[in-house]
Design an enzyme around this catalytic site. Sequence first.
Site, PDB file in Angstrom:
ATOM      1  N   ASP A  35     -40.841  21.230 -26.604  1.00 39.70           N
ATOM      2  CA  ASP A  35     -40.053  21.988 -25.620  1.00 39.70           C
ATOM      3  C   ASP A  35     -38.736  22.493 -26.222  1.00 39.70           C
ATOM      4  O   ASP A  35     -38.171  21.873 -27.115  1.00 39.70           O
ATOM      5  CB  ASP A  35     -39.773  21.084 -24.399  1.00 39.70           C
ATOM      6  N   GLY A  36     -38.262  23.616 -25.686  1.00 35.76           N
ATOM      7  CA  GLY A  36     -36.950  24.142 -26.067  1.00 35.76           C
ATOM      8  C   GLY A  36     -36.991  25.422 -26.890  1.00 35.76           C
ATOM      9  O   GLY A  36     -35.956  25.888 -27.365  1.00 35.76           O
ATOM     10  N   HIS A  52     -40.730  30.854 -29.794  1.00 35.96           N
ATOM     11  CA  HIS A  52     -42.108  30.361 -29.922  1.00 35.96           C
ATOM     12  C   HIS A  52     -42.617  30.529 -31.356  1.00 35.96           C
ATOM     13  O   HIS A  52     -43.290  29.658 -31.891  1.00 35.96           O
ATOM     14  CB  HIS A  52     -43.037  31.092 -28.949  1.00 35.96           C
ATOM     15  N   SER A  80     -49.150  24.718 -20.679  1.00 34.10           N
ATOM     16  CA  SER A  80     -49.559  23.938 -19.509  1.00 34.10           C
ATOM     17  C   SER A  80     -50.237  24.837 -18.477  1.00 34.10           C
ATOM     18  O   SER A  80     -50.100  26.067 -18.518  1.00 34.10           O
ATOM     19  CB  SER A  80     -48.341  23.259 -18.877  1.00 34.10           C
ATOM     20  N   THR A  81     -50.924  24.196 -17.526  1.00 34.86           N
ATOM     21  CA  THR A  81     -51.556  24.963 -16.447  1.00 34.86           C
ATOM     22  C   THR A  81     -50.497  25.656 -15.576  1.00 34.86           C
ATOM     23  O   THR A  81     -50.828  26.552 -14.806  1.00 34.86           O
ATOM     24  CB  THR A  81     -52.420  24.045 -15.549  1.00 34.86           C
ATOM     25  N   LEU A 146     -56.723  13.554 -40.066  1.00 35.61           N
ATOM     26  CA  LEU A 146     -55.947  13.638 -38.826  1.00 35.61           C
ATOM     27  C   LEU A 146     -56.664  14.507 -37.783  1.00 35.61           C
ATOM     28  O   LEU A 146     -57.155  15.593 -38.101  1.00 35.61           O
ATOM     29  CB  LEU A 146     -54.578  14.268 -39.142  1.00 35.61           C
ATOM     30  N   ARG A 203     -40.693  13.952 -26.522  1.00 34.71           N
ATOM     31  CA  ARG A 203     -40.364  15.242 -25.910  1.00 34.71           C
ATOM     32  C   ARG A 203     -39.040  15.729 -26.476  1.00 34.71           C
ATOM     33  O   ARG A 203     -38.044  14.997 -26.466  1.00 34.71           O
ATOM     34  CB  ARG A 203     -40.264  15.165 -24.389  1.00 34.71           C
ATOM     35  N   GLU A 222     -45.266   4.546 -25.172  1.00 32.51           N
ATOM     36  CA  GLU A 222     -43.826   4.482 -25.417  1.00 32.51           C
ATOM     37  C   GLU A 222     -43.278   5.911 -25.408  1.00 32.51           C
ATOM     38  O   GLU A 222     -43.844   6.811 -26.042  1.00 32.51           O
ATOM     39  CB  GLU A 222     -43.552   3.836 -26.787  1.00 32.51           C
TER      40      GLU A 222
HETATM   41  C1  IPE Z   1     -43.992  21.653 -20.844  1.00 33.52           C
HETATM   42  O1  IPE Z   1     -42.825  22.373 -20.997  1.00 33.52           O
HETATM   43  C2  IPE Z   1     -45.141  22.441 -21.362  1.00 33.52           C
HETATM   44  C3  IPE Z   1     -45.200  22.635 -22.805  1.00 33.52           C
HETATM   45  C4  IPE Z   1     -44.355  22.184 -23.689  1.00 33.52           C
HETATM   46  C5  IPE Z   1     -46.328  23.387 -23.275  1.00 33.52           C
HETATM   47  P1  IPE Z   1     -42.222  23.297 -19.818  1.00 33.52           P
HETATM   48  O2  IPE Z   1     -41.036  23.945 -20.409  1.00 33.52           O
HETATM   49  O3  IPE Z   1     -43.286  24.164 -19.290  1.00 33.52           O
HETATM   50  O4  IPE Z   1     -41.851  22.216 -18.722  1.00 33.52           O
HETATM   51  P2  IPE Z   1     -40.814  22.272 -17.519  1.00 33.52           P
HETATM   52  O5  IPE Z   1     -41.090  23.528 -16.755  1.00 33.52           O
HETATM   53  O6  IPE Z   1     -39.455  22.296 -18.137  1.00 33.52           O
HETATM   54  O7  IPE Z   1     -41.052  21.033 -16.761  1.00 33.52           O
HETATM   55  C1  IPE Z   2     -41.847  25.134 -24.994  1.00 34.15           C
HETATM   56  O1  IPE Z   2     -40.669  25.847 -24.987  1.00 34.15           O
HETATM   57  C2  IPE Z   2     -43.055  25.990 -25.235  1.00 34.15           C
HETATM   58  C3  IPE Z   2     -43.876  26.219 -24.043  1.00 34.15           C
HETATM   59  C4  IPE Z   2     -43.691  25.702 -22.868  1.00 34.15           C
HETATM   60  C5  IPE Z   2     -44.982  27.118 -24.201  1.00 34.15           C
HETATM   61  P1  IPE Z   2     -40.138  26.579 -23.694  1.00 34.15           P
HETATM   62  O2  IPE Z   2     -40.648  27.984 -23.706  1.00 34.15           O
HETATM   63  O3  IPE Z   2     -40.446  25.816 -22.480  1.00 34.15           O
HETATM   64  O4  IPE Z   2     -38.592  26.585 -23.979  1.00 34.15           O
HETATM   65  P2  IPE Z   2     -37.433  26.356 -22.922  1.00 34.15           P
HETATM   66  O5  IPE Z   2     -37.719  25.056 -22.243  1.00 34.15           O
HETATM   67  O6  IPE Z   2     -37.463  27.516 -21.981  1.00 34.15           O
HETATM   68  O7  IPE Z   2     -36.197  26.305 -23.760  1.00 34.15           O
HETATM   69 MG    MG Z   3     -39.483  24.346 -21.512  1.00 31.62          MG
END
Ligand code: IPE
Ligand code: IPE
Ligand code: MG
Length: 256
Positions: A35-36, A52, A80-81, A146, A203, A222
Site C-alpha cells: 500500500d501507498g 504503481h 482487491s475486489t 518460492l 502492510r 503475526e
Molecule cells: C488494499 O489497499 C488493497 C491492495 C493493496 C491491493 P487499499 O488502498 O485498497 O485499501 P484501503 O482502501 O486503504 O483500505
Molecule cells: C496500493 O497503493 C496499490 C493498490 C491498492 C492497487 P494505493 O494505490 O492504494 O496507494 P494509496 O493508498 O492511495 O497511497
Molecule cells: Mg491504498
Amino acid sequence: MLERFKGLFSPTKEHVDEYGIQPDTVPYHVAIIMDGNGRWAKKRGLPRIAGHRAGMKTVKEVTIAADDIGVKVLTLYAFSTENWKRPLQEVDFLMRLPEEFLALELDELMEKNVQIRVIGDSSGLPAHTRKTVFDAVEKTKQNTGLILNIALNYGGRAEIIDAVRTIVQEVIDGKLSVEDVSAHTIEQHLLTSGLPDPDLLIRTSGEIRLSNFLLWQSAYTELWFTDVLWPDFRRHHFFTAIRDYQKRGRRFGGLN
Ligand code: IPE
Ligand code: IPE
Ligand code: MG
C-alpha cells in the site's frame, strides 16, 4: 503446517546469517498488503499510476529477498475486489501492470525456480490480464522454488461466500453432512487451499487494517506495519519485519 509441506522447508539459503535472521524460524508464508503507491506519487507531484509503476520494482526486490532467506510462499495483494471503485484510467493501468511486470521479470523468475500462482476472481478480470497471468501460472507450474501468489481481484469476504455456497451445494447434493462441516472443510474450499496460513502479514504506508485480505487465513498471523510507502520499501525493511517476527511468541491460544 500441512502434511505435504513437511520436510519441504530447508532453511539453508546462504543469505540468512548475513541479515541477522535465524535460519530455523524463517516464516514459511509471508503475505503483504502493498500500500501507498498513490501517496508516493502524490508527494512527487506525479500521477498515481507512476506510483504503481514504481511499486513494481519493489515487488521484484521483495520477491528476491524472500527467496534469498528461504520463505516458501509470498502472497502479494495486488488488487482487491473493492479497487474497482477507482477511476477507470487507474484501474486500466493496474490491469496492465501484470503484463508489464511479467514481460520484464518472467525469465528471471523462471531461472529462480519461482512458481507463480493467482488467487482472486479471475472471471472478473479483463481477458488480456487473465491470459497473461494464466500463461505465467502455466509456464511456472513445474517450478519447485518460492511460490509467488498474486492476489488479483481478491476479496476475503467474496472468497468465504464462494466457499460457503459450494459447501451448501455439497450438503444439498448429499455429498457432505452438516456435522462434517469443519474448519478443514472451509479451508479446502478457499482459494488458498493447499497452502499453509500466512505466518507474517506486512502492510506498508501506515494504514493499520486488513482491507479484506486473507480474513480467514490470518486468524493467527503475526501482523507487522510500517509507515514506509510501498515504492520506498526495500529489502532491508523486509528483513527488519522478519527479524521482528522472529522475536514474537506465537501461542495460538495456548501457553508458552
Ligand atoms: C488494499 O489497499 C488493497 C491492495 C493493496 C491491493 P487499499 O488502498 O485498497 O485499501 P484501503 O482502501 O486503504 O483500505
Ligand atoms: C496500493 O497503493 C496499490 C493498490 C491498492 C492497487 P494505493 O494505490 O492504494 O496507494 P494509496 O493508498 O492511495 O497511497
Ligand atoms: Mg491504498
